[in-house]
Scaffold this motif. Sequence first.
Motif: not given
Length: 188
Positions: A12-17
Amino acid sequence: MNLDHVFVCGNPALDFAATLRARRSTRFEMFATPDRLNAWYLESGLVDTITPAEEDDVREATTVREAVYHLVTDRRLGEEFNREALAVLNGAARKTPATPQLTLGGRHTEATPEQALATVARQAVELLSGPDVPLMKECDNPECTRVYIDRSRGMRRQWCGMESCGNKIKAAAYRARKKTAPETAASH
């Protein structure tokens, strides 16, 4: 450009970025409105319901997103973390995250935008301090700047996703090959 939120990065953090698309060229902001930010939180599956976001929530989310992207890039390149980005991420991660509750219907996570952001920030902390760091790769599409977790056999994945980038690159390569292929000689 496609306005749908895409979740192909494996975290999720990479999708957010990745919600600021095409960073090196056209730069397309997916969090253009508070509604788009809320849509991302819901579509990501991190929360089931969320209170309406305000413009301040969007500003805070984009600040944290840029810190996450900076730290992911630092980690991928083996560089020391940017201290300012570290402070932004840790500040967001210290806030109260979204907390799942058990209801008669099953698990339900209700959150404010601040709680949802704290949840994403904590995901980034876990990612950047965990075992998946060596698996982080940037998409081979020159227009794409998504970073994803490569869990493929032999770490041979090239694109963030086939639908979003792989098919485009393969089709362009095919067209280029067809264009430069010598014409077959006509039969006698």
